[in-house]
Design an enzyme around this catalytic site. Structure first.
Site: not given
Ligand code: BGC
Length: 380
Positions: A109, A134, A208-210, A316, A343
């Site tokens: 952010r 992002h 941004h992998s989950y 993160q 992240e």
């Molecule tokens: C952020 C979350 C956000 C997500 C988006 C993350 O990197 O920290 O707050 O909701 O990305 O999918």
């Protein structure tokens, strides 16, 4: 690889068909297929990297997005350990919470969607409440990157390039970005980032992998260790207050010992209540120069482990708090905590926080960053 009388002979096989190309060398292979065409007529490619242990990584040119990472569990069974969709349409849809993509130009952010650089004020999209998130409305996750894949006998990699023009999403300067994903023989996925600019600009790229090391269910029992003695607490809109707060004696302490992500996630700590779980930047101890261990994760159910190494000063931890029943691949529905992100990054809102390490890239500099996700297993 064959070794004969002191000579090393590499076997390279390349084959191209209507559907795409495949090449293999010494147990590594790459395959490229076209999986769709965008409205601008550009083709979206899927590159699949494979090593001799059968580990596979699928990456789309759209968003330079990791769509699958298939690794063995402690018994040798293979599973895909990242969240995602079955189709390109899923990745392009409104319900995609940045699954697996590269985010930029500024990951995370920027307060109020604006910053001042060298005396000039820049306005960005406010696409997350009052803030910029992002990279804006069409960030690097929503563009089709130029791409190619190749193996060299020791590793296999896919290279992605994107030119973000001056003024794109409000950012100054034309930024030339290269991201290289490499799969090694030891089941490491390395992400190398490079960028140059022709005007000073903030840059903060991340992956941004989950992850869900069980491949299904939630991640609350995954045990996490973070090499971080401090984190950056946030206000109600998830912007850092500027404070570096000690993790010790708080639910943010993953430093003293590894602990299940879910152990204290529902504690009545104001920082956890704000985002419905962890959604915070951790300040990596000694981080920011050479490749250092940032995080270790162990999933007791599958026995899989993952280490995250990075040259970045922060990471993160996002525990998928906002996943609200996203219909994903293999008929899975992802609810809260269905996956976690680690992240690697500079701290959020750095362009407005002079005390944080700088994210400004200038024309005479080169942005270079490396993160490695190393997969393994632990036998009890
Ligand atoms: C952020 C979350 C956000 C997500 C988006 C993350 O990197 O920290 O707050 O909701 O990305 O999918």
């Amino acid at each position: 690889m064959m070794v004969r009388a002191g000579l090393t002979i590499s076997i390279v096989v390349v084959a191209c068909f209507m559907a795409g190309c495949q090449s293999s060398q010494d147990g590594f292979s790459t395959a490229t297929t076209v999986v769709g065409t965008l409205p601008d007529q550009s083709e979206v490619r899927l590159h699949t990297l494979r090593n001799s242990q059968g580990v596979e990584v699928g990456i789309l040119s759209y968003g330079a997005t990791i769509v699958s990472i298939t690794v063995p569990d402690a018994k040798g069974s293979m599973d895909d350990v990242v969240l995602g969709f079955d189709s390109l349409a899923g990745y392009r849809g409104d319900n995609n919470p940045y699954f697996g993509s590269i985010v930029g130009r500024y990951g995370n952010r920027i307060a109020g969607g604006s910053f001042v650089l060298d005396g000039e004020t820049y306005m960005l999209a406010r696409n997350n409440g009052p803030n910029h998130l992002h990279g804006g409305l069409v960030g690097f996750d929503k563009v089709n990157w130029e791409s190619m894949a190749a193996s060299d006998g020791k590793r296999t990699s896919a290279t992605f390039r994107y030119v973000s023009v001056d003024g794109e999403e409000g950012y100054p300067g034309t930024l030339r970005v290269t991201v290289v994903y490499t799969l090694t023989a030891d089941n490491e996925v390395i992400v190398d980032y490079e960028a140059t600019t022709d005007k000073a600009t903030p840059v903060n790229l991340t992956q941004h992998s989950y992850f869900n090391l069980s491949g299904t269910g939630d991640i609350l029992d995954h045990e996490l260790a973070l090499n971080a003695s401090y984190f950056t607490p946030v206000d109600s809109t998830l912007i850092p207050t500027g404070e570096l707060r000690s993790v010790f004696g708080t639910p943010f302490d993953f430093k003293t010992t590894a602990r299940p992500i879910g152990e204290r996630i529902r504690d009545n700590d104001p920082q956890l209540v704000i985002g419905g779980g962890y959604d915070h930047n951790f300040v990596l101890d000694g981080g920011g120069d050479s490749l250092a261990l940032a995080a270790s994760v162990y999933d007791p159910l599958s026995g899989r482990t993952m280490e995250v190494w990075t040259t970045e000063p922060g990471v993160q931890l996002y525990t998928g708090n906002f996943l609200d029943g996203v219909e994903g691949k293999n008929r899975q529905v992802y609810g809260p905590h269905g996956g976690f992100c680690l992240e690697t990054q500079h701290y959020p809102d750095s362009p407005n926080q002079p005390a944080f390490p700088s994210t400004i890239l200038r024309p005479d500099e080169r942005y270079v960053s490396r993160t490695m996700f190393a997969f393994g297993v632990r036998h009890r």
